[in-house]
Design a protein around this motif. Structure first.
Motif, PDB file in Angstrom:
ATOM      1  N   GLU A  41       0.842  -1.209   0.000  1.00 33.55           N
ATOM      2  CA  GLU A  41       0.000   0.000   0.000  1.00 33.55           C
ATOM      3  C   GLU A  41       0.873   1.255   0.000  1.00 33.55           C
ATOM      4  OE1 GLU A  41      -0.579  -2.579   2.141  1.00 33.55           O
ATOM      5  OE2 GLU A  41      -2.335  -3.309   1.046  1.00 33.55           O
ATOM      6  N   ASP A  42       1.948   1.229   0.816  1.00 31.20           N
ATOM      7  CA  ASP A  42       2.852   2.389   0.870  1.00 31.20           C
ATOM      8  C   ASP A  42       3.463   2.641  -0.507  1.00 31.20           C
ATOM      9  OD1 ASP A  42       2.549   2.583   3.666  1.00 31.20           O
ATOM     10  OD2 ASP A  42       4.181   1.173   4.024  1.00 31.20           O
ATOM     11  N   ILE A  43       3.849   1.577  -1.179  1.00 35.56           N
ATOM     12  CA  ILE A  43       4.496   1.698  -2.484  1.00 35.56           C
ATOM     13  C   ILE A  43       3.495   2.230  -3.512  1.00 35.56           C
ATOM     14  CG2 ILE A  43       5.666   0.417  -4.326  1.00 35.56           C
ATOM     15  CD1 ILE A  43       6.599  -1.542  -2.036  1.00 35.56           C
ATOM     16  N   ALA A  44       2.270   1.695  -3.450  1.00 35.91           N
ATOM     17  CA  ALA A  44       1.234   2.146  -4.388  1.00 35.91           C
ATOM     18  C   ALA A  44       0.910   3.616  -4.154  1.00 35.91           C
ATOM     19  CB  ALA A  44      -0.024   1.290  -4.228  1.00 35.91           C
ATOM     20  N   LEU A  45       0.856   4.027  -2.876  1.00 35.84           N
ATOM     21  CA  LEU A  45       0.553   5.417  -2.540  1.00 35.84           C
ATOM     22  C   LEU A  45       1.651   6.340  -3.070  1.00 35.84           C
ATOM     23  CD1 LEU A  45      -1.372   7.303  -0.877  1.00 35.84           C
ATOM     24  CD2 LEU A  45       0.234   7.046   1.020  1.00 35.84           C
ATOM     25  N   ALA A  46       2.909   5.940  -2.883  1.00 38.02           N
ATOM     26  CA  ALA A  46       4.047   6.764  -3.331  1.00 38.02           C
ATOM     27  C   ALA A  46       3.979   7.008  -4.837  1.00 38.02           C
ATOM     28  CB  ALA A  46       5.357   6.077  -2.954  1.00 38.02           C
ATOM     29  N   GLN A  47       3.438   6.037  -5.553  1.00 41.48           N
ATOM     30  CA  GLN A  47       3.383   6.183  -7.005  1.00 41.48           C
ATOM     31  C   GLN A  47       2.276   7.128  -7.465  1.00 41.48           C
ATOM     32  OE1 GLN A  47       3.254   2.055  -8.028  1.00 41.48           O
ATOM     33  NE2 GLN A  47       5.469   1.824  -7.891  1.00 41.48           N
ATOM     34  N   THR A  48       1.286   7.364  -6.591  1.00 45.33           N
ATOM     35  CA  THR A  48       0.154   8.181  -7.030  1.00 45.33           C
ATOM     36  C   THR A  48       0.192   9.621  -6.519  1.00 45.33           C
ATOM     37  OG1 THR A  48      -1.112   7.361  -5.163  1.00 45.33           O
ATOM     38  CG2 THR A  48      -1.457   6.241  -7.249  1.00 45.33           C
ATOM     39  N   LEU A  49       0.870   9.868  -5.383  1.00 48.30           N
ATOM     40  CA  LEU A  49       0.853  11.215  -4.784  1.00 48.30           C
ATOM     41  C   LEU A  49       1.604  12.235  -5.632  1.00 48.30           C
ATOM     42  CD1 LEU A  49       1.518  10.468  -0.994  1.00 48.30           C
ATOM     43  CD2 LEU A  49      -0.631  11.202  -2.041  1.00 48.30           C
ATOM     44  N   VAL A  50       1.017  13.421  -5.774  1.00 49.80           N
ATOM     45  CA  VAL A  50       1.626  14.532  -6.517  1.00 49.80           C
ATOM     46  C   VAL A  50       1.250  15.822  -5.778  1.00 49.80           C
ATOM     47  CG1 VAL A  50       1.693  15.739  -8.731  1.00 49.80           C
ATOM     48  CG2 VAL A  50       1.285  13.288  -8.705  1.00 49.80           C
ATOM     49  N   PRO A  51       2.155  16.808  -5.677  1.00 50.93           N
ATOM     50  CA  PRO A  51       1.770  18.061  -5.012  1.00 50.93           C
ATOM     51  C   PRO A  51       0.602  18.727  -5.730  1.00 50.93           C
ATOM     52  CG  PRO A  51       4.152  18.000  -5.429  1.00 50.93           C
ATOM     53  CD  PRO A  51       3.552  16.841  -6.152  1.00 50.93           C
ATOM     54  N   ASP A  52      -0.261  19.418  -4.976  1.00 55.53           N
ATOM     55  CA  ASP A  52      -1.419  20.110  -5.557  1.00 55.53           C
ATOM     56  C   ASP A  52      -0.998  21.273  -6.441  1.00 55.53           C
ATOM     57  OD1 ASP A  52      -3.288  18.468  -4.525  1.00 55.53           O
ATOM     58  OD2 ASP A  52      -3.745  19.710  -2.770  1.00 55.53           O
ATOM     59  N   ASP A  53       0.027  22.006  -5.996  1.00 58.04           N
ATOM     60  CA  ASP A  53       0.482  23.175  -6.750  1.00 58.04           C
ATOM     61  C   ASP A  53       1.076  22.722  -8.092  1.00 58.04           C
ATOM     62  OD1 ASP A  53       1.402  26.108  -6.740  1.00 58.04           O
ATOM     63  OD2 ASP A  53       3.224  24.983  -7.189  1.00 58.04           O
ATOM     64  N   PRO A  54       0.529  23.217  -9.219  1.00 57.58           N
ATOM     65  CA  PRO A  54       0.959  22.711 -10.539  1.00 57.58           C
ATOM     66  C   PRO A  54       2.445  22.922 -10.821  1.00 57.58           C
ATOM     67  CG  PRO A  54      -0.977  24.134 -10.743  1.00 57.58           C
ATOM     68  CD  PRO A  54      -0.531  24.221  -9.326  1.00 57.58           C
ATOM     69  N   ALA A  55       3.000  24.086 -10.409  1.00 52.62           N
ATOM     70  CA  ALA A  55       4.419  24.357 -10.672  1.00 52.62           C
ATOM     71  C   ALA A  55       5.296  23.391  -9.882  1.00 52.62           C
ATOM     72  CB  ALA A  55       4.743  25.795 -10.303  1.00 52.62           C
ATOM     73  N   LEU A  56       4.916  23.174  -8.623  1.00 51.27           N
ATOM     74  CA  LEU A  56       5.675  22.254  -7.773  1.00 51.27           C
ATOM     75  C   LEU A  56       5.523  20.816  -8.281  1.00 51.27           C
ATOM     76  CD1 LEU A  56       7.360  22.958  -5.287  1.00 51.27           C
ATOM     77  CD2 LEU A  56       5.478  22.153  -3.865  1.00 51.27           C
ATOM     78  N   ALA A  57       4.310  20.507  -8.737  1.00 51.86           N
ATOM     79  CA  ALA A  57       4.039  19.161  -9.249  1.00 51.86           C
ATOM     80  C   ALA A  57       4.914  18.872 -10.460  1.00 51.86           C
ATOM     81  CB  ALA A  57       2.561  19.029  -9.612  1.00 51.86           C
TER      82      ALA A  57
END
Ligand code: HEC
Length: 134
Positions: A41-57
């Motif tokens: 689950e931790d690995i799957a989560l790491a693959q999906t998370l992205v910062p909300d701010d588009p420039a930072l993302a």
């Protein structure tokens, strides 16, 4: 008594190796030589998370993400809070920033984001370590 203890240890070890036998589980070796096991689950989560701010993302996507979303890269996983706790708890933010800028073992200088400002490097670290809701 001693034998019982050893028997218990063997049982515990066997149980653990059964868990680790799952092909999708991973481990991270910390600088303090502690091993933290990331679950599937931790690995799957790491693959999906992205910062909300588009420039930072965008910056995250082309730099930090390459390693911090992959358990095989031996980098603390994005969103896997215990992995970050052992590293960042009690460490001054200037030291963490210096580690990113100078590089740390397998992490290259600036975490491969040469156009990141100090604030962005800190924001990216806060995001990955779960310290903010970005
Ligand atoms: C090429 C792979 C790679 C990239 C790209 C990368 N990292 Fe890392 N990072 C690592 C590895 C590996 C470690 C663990 C280093 C160690 O302790 O041996 C790490 C550790 C860290 C740490 C913990 C530092 C400490 O003091 O323990 C921070 C913070 C960090 N990375 C931030 C970032 C940020 C922010 C980015 C993007 C701008 C980034 N990383 C990009 C591989 C990478």
């Amino acid at each position: 008594m001693r034998n019982l203890l050893i028997y218990g240890l063997i049982l515990a070890t066997t149980a653990c190796s059964g868990e680790n036998g799952k092909s999708d589980a991973g481990q991270t070796q910390t600088s303090k030589n502690e091993t933290i096991t990331a679950t599937a689950e931790d690995i799957a989560l790491a693959q999906t998370l992205v910062p909300d701010d588009p420039a930072l993302a965008a910056k995250y996507d082309r730099s930090c993400r390459t390693c911090h979303s992959l358990v095989d890269a031996k980098a603390p996983l994005t969103g896997h809070v215990p992995d970050w706790r052992v590293r960042l708890d009690g460490k001054a933010s200037e030291i963490v920033l210096a580690n990113i800028k100078n590089g740390l073992n397998a992490m290259p200088p600036m975490g491969l984001c040469n156009d990141c400002s100090d604030d962005e490097l800190i924001a990216l670290t806060d995001f990955m370590s779960g310290d903010s809701s970005q």
